[in-house]
Write a protein that holds these residues in place. Structure first.
Motif, short mmCIF file in Angstrom:
data_model
loop_
_atom_site.label_atom_id
_atom_site.label_comp_id
_atom_site.label_asym_id
_atom_site.label_seq_id
_atom_site.Cartn_x
_atom_site.Cartn_y
_atom_site.Cartn_z
N UNK A 1 0.82 -1.21 0.00
CA UNK A 1 0.00 0.00 0.00
C UNK A 1 0.85 1.26 0.00
N UNK A 2 2.18 1.11 0.05
CA UNK A 2 3.09 2.27 0.03
C UNK A 2 2.80 3.29 1.12
N UNK A 3 2.43 2.84 2.32
CA UNK A 3 2.23 3.81 3.41
C UNK A 3 3.49 3.89 4.25
N UNK A 4 3.67 5.05 4.90
CA UNK A 4 4.86 5.23 5.74
C UNK A 4 4.68 4.59 7.11
N UNK A 5 3.44 4.67 7.63
CA UNK A 5 3.17 4.13 8.96
C UNK A 5 1.81 3.46 8.94
N UNK A 6 1.72 2.35 9.64
CA UNK A 6 0.47 1.60 9.65
C UNK A 6 -0.16 1.71 11.04
N UNK A 7 -1.40 2.24 11.14
CA UNK A 7 -2.04 2.29 12.46
C UNK A 7 -2.28 0.87 12.98
N UNK A 8 -2.05 0.69 14.28
CA UNK A 8 -2.23 -0.62 14.90
C UNK A 8 -3.37 -0.49 15.91
N UNK A 9 -4.32 -1.44 15.84
CA UNK A 9 -5.49 -1.37 16.71
C UNK A 9 -5.63 -2.65 17.52
N UNK A 10 -6.41 -2.59 18.61
CA UNK A 10 -6.68 -3.80 19.39
C UNK A 10 -7.94 -4.47 18.84
N UNK A 11 -8.41 -5.48 19.56
CA UNK A 11 -9.53 -6.26 19.02
C UNK A 11 -10.81 -5.44 18.94
N UNK A 12 -10.86 -4.28 19.64
CA UNK A 12 -12.05 -3.44 19.55
C UNK A 12 -11.81 -2.20 18.70
N UNK A 13 -10.81 -2.29 17.81
CA UNK A 13 -10.50 -1.21 16.89
C UNK A 13 -10.01 0.06 17.57
#
Lengths: 441, 441
Positions: free
Chosen positions: B217-229
């Motif tokens: 996806x050519x993104x610089x940073x990927x948001x990381x979420x828990x099981x409840x987003x």
């Protein structure tokens, strides 16, 4: 959710359109890469203009070409004009001259100039992958002035996170990160925030070296300079990651004695795949005739003790495995920069001892297997052979990639099968010679 | 310029200090990784405090541990406190419990909390690699307000280029790039610039999957979420590149039938290297006893026509090469996401035809080689065997990695040597059976 190819097959146009609207660009590109020429152009025409460009930029040059050939002139022009200059240059480097001319003819003067500049660099060089559109700063600006420059000129640049700092002769003197500008007092001077002597690359050097340097130094963008240290562009991290992935794919393919495919594994035809593999297979087969000669030279011994033939596959297999392990480890260590060619003697010494140790452990197992099948005498021959073969194979396997690199050959070409084939022939000599001595034949 | 190890050896302290001052951190880390325990600690003590931290962060966990064990409490504490929480967590995950306790005890409450949070995620998961220090925005801000938030809170964050947008429950609703904020009119609203439904990852999923998604996806940073987003961190591109490189190194090692080394190739001892290789070699040797049994079963035929033995290495070698090519291509295509397990039947069909084509081409060569050495009759046996073996080897090689993935085994474990050994035994059956039929023995 139903997959796109299925929707196309049942001619469910509404379904296909909905699928294309809801999927991200990279998923669509992924589906297109798996399709044949007709399907891919049909799918592509279903996309609206902006989205088409997004998807197009995600495709490999070979797939891009396939689609360009299927489009009418208007759609063709729009698509090409919208691409980043470095992506366009990379595509042009791989398409036939006819398509390349059509592409360049359709561009505005400015865009054509940028693409042509990139095309002047040798294939696989940093120049082909860099973006020429950078926001360069002068050292004497204040932070707020610098931010103003970024605002004015940043919209056209591929990245504004790394801002090269240049002197009046456009020579690179350092970089400033946008992060520093945003977080600093607006009245400070850029000069205070400059990182001098940042990692940088020449436009003509191999893109893989520059990309590995970026990985080692953890920078987002690498300034690219010409032979007189003048700034010519930036290599961005997303392009660097792509370069590393392609280089790794090439290494992996070569290590198995094949050339890498230029396109998606699933869309490459059987003939194309065969073409990438057959040359090495043929060369290795010819090399393997050495094993025939060697065995023939010992035909009398073999006729006397037919049981010797039983262990030929096991012994040369083990030698091959041991050599392949060492070769693979050496190729990877060279690729990620852990080993240099000047380490040759140390590598020989390490692999030689490693091979000896491995051979000794395997010999115990070999002794048991041999005794189980044919009795102790031949078992001893098998055990001794295992020690010598393992030592020899590990040493050859570890050494050849370094020698190849010294001779400016891609170390991955000294592939596991090549080492294996070499070790096969010498392994047989070791085996039969040991047998002659131990069994007195 | 003289190299560091040489300077240390001749006890040229001034020279060594000058070298350390002028070299970038990653070069120093590279040298340290190649040293033994004593040398590395000595070198490390020569660095000033800030520089020591820079170099330390560039090292692998194993080397970090080696240095920590050689430092006194004050220096130890300074070093660990200065690390990013994600790097610290990764190091802690690999050091012995004693060292881990010493590290955690020396941290401030805030730092300890962040490290502990990261440590709660399974090894190899996104949670271990993400940075928990992000600058999250609310959607109702204006651009200038958002920039103010970034200025106030950005100094502690590892990156401010990707700004996650969250709702009042800290659930991820989108991202804004710093680029957009800087280039936009300050009075616009963040809501207008938000990219909704950005690519994201769960903290518990494998880091490799997330890293490959970033590459796609050519993104610089990927948001990381828990099981409840809910937002829990960001995976930055430099960590993603490291994850991809480590995964590729592991794949490469496994494909040659070895486990990857945990440390630098040049500093790993002979015993450590042997340990990583011996298990597979032993297993493969045991598997290779199959070839002994098969050959034994055809011992009478072999005694009748001893010349059959001449071609054993060549035939099983070619089968092995052909199988290894297919296996390597399949493992790589799986790794970069070009093939899915649902493609199994298509892969079988492709590889089967590819193998047939390759076998037919090689058979011509085999016929010549056979005729040259032993005459036409056995040459025909060799040629027929080549066709069948290549088809069989390519099919098995291409299929096994997909089957492994279906069974949740790392496809790289279905390594080239494993396929080779399997094909060796079956190849011999094919060879001897063909010989029996054609030669009438």
């Amino acid at each position: 959710m139903t997959h796109l190819p299925v929707l196309l097959e049942v001619q469910d146009l509404a379904g296909a359109l909905e699928w294309l609207e809801t999927q991200p660009a990279y998923s669509i590109a992924d589906e297109i890469a798996r399709m044949d020429a007709v399907e891919s152009v049909i799918t592509f025409r279903l996309l609206d203009k902006d989205r088409a460009l997004e998807v197009f930029e995600e495709l490999d040059p070979v797939d891009q070409q396939q689609i360009l050939e299927g489009l009418r002139d208007q759609a063709f022009g729009d698509l090409v004009e919208g691409m980043d200059p470095d992506d366009r240059a990379r595509m042009l480097g791989e398409v036939p001259a006819k398509v390349a001319r059509r592409v360049l003819a359709g561009l505005s003067a400015h865009e054509r100039h940028m693409t042509a500049a990139l095309l002047g660099y040798p294939e696989g060089s940093v120049g082909r992958y860099m973006t020429p559109e950078t926001v360069a700063l002068q050292q004497n600006l204040t932070v707020s002035q610098a931010l103003e420059v970024v605002r004015r000129r940043g919209a056209n640049a591929e990245t504004i996170y790394t801002l090269p700092v240049v002197d009046t002769g456009r020579r690179l003197t350092g970089i400033v990160e946008l992060r520093e500008l945003v977080l600093s007092d607006p009245d400070r001077h850029v000069a205070e925030l400059v990182v001098t002597e940042p990692p940088s690359a020449r436009a003509t050097e191999p893109a893989e070296d520059a990309a590995r340097l970026m990985r080692e130094t953890n920078v987002l963008d690498l300034p690219v300079v010409d032979s007189e240290d003048r700034l010519v562009g930036l290599l961005t991290i997303d392009d660097a990651v792509e370069v590393i992935e392609a280089a790794d794919t090439e290494d992996v393919a070569r290590q198995s004695g094949a050339e890498p495919l230029e396109r998606h594994y699933m869309s490459a035809g059987v003939f194309e795949v065969s073409r990438k593999r057959v040359v090495w297979l043929m060369l290795l087969l010819v090399a393997a005739t050495l094993t025939v000669s060697v065995t023939q030279a010992f035909e009398d011994e073999l006729a006397t003790v037919t049981q010797l033939a039983l262990f030929i596959p096991l012994l040369i297999g083990t030698g091959g495995n041991s050599g392949a392990q060492a070769a693979t480890a050496a190729v990877r260590a060279l690729a990620v920069g852990e080993v240099r060619t000047s380490d040759l003697l140390r590598v020989i010494w390490r692999e030689c001892r490693t091979g000896l140790l491995l051979g000794a452990m395997l010999a115990v197992l070999g002794l048991l297997v041999g005794a189980l099948f044919v009795g102790w005498k031949i078992a001893v021959v098998v055990a001794i052979t295992l020690v010598v073969i393992c030592m020899w194979a590990a040493t050859v396997g570890g050494t050849m990639p370094l020698l190849a690199k010294k001779l400016k050959i891609d170390p991955a070409v000294v592939s596991a099968p090549m080492v294996t084939t070499l070790v096969d022939a010498t392994g047989l000599i070791i085996y039969f010679t040991t047998a002659k001595i131990v069994l007195g034949i």
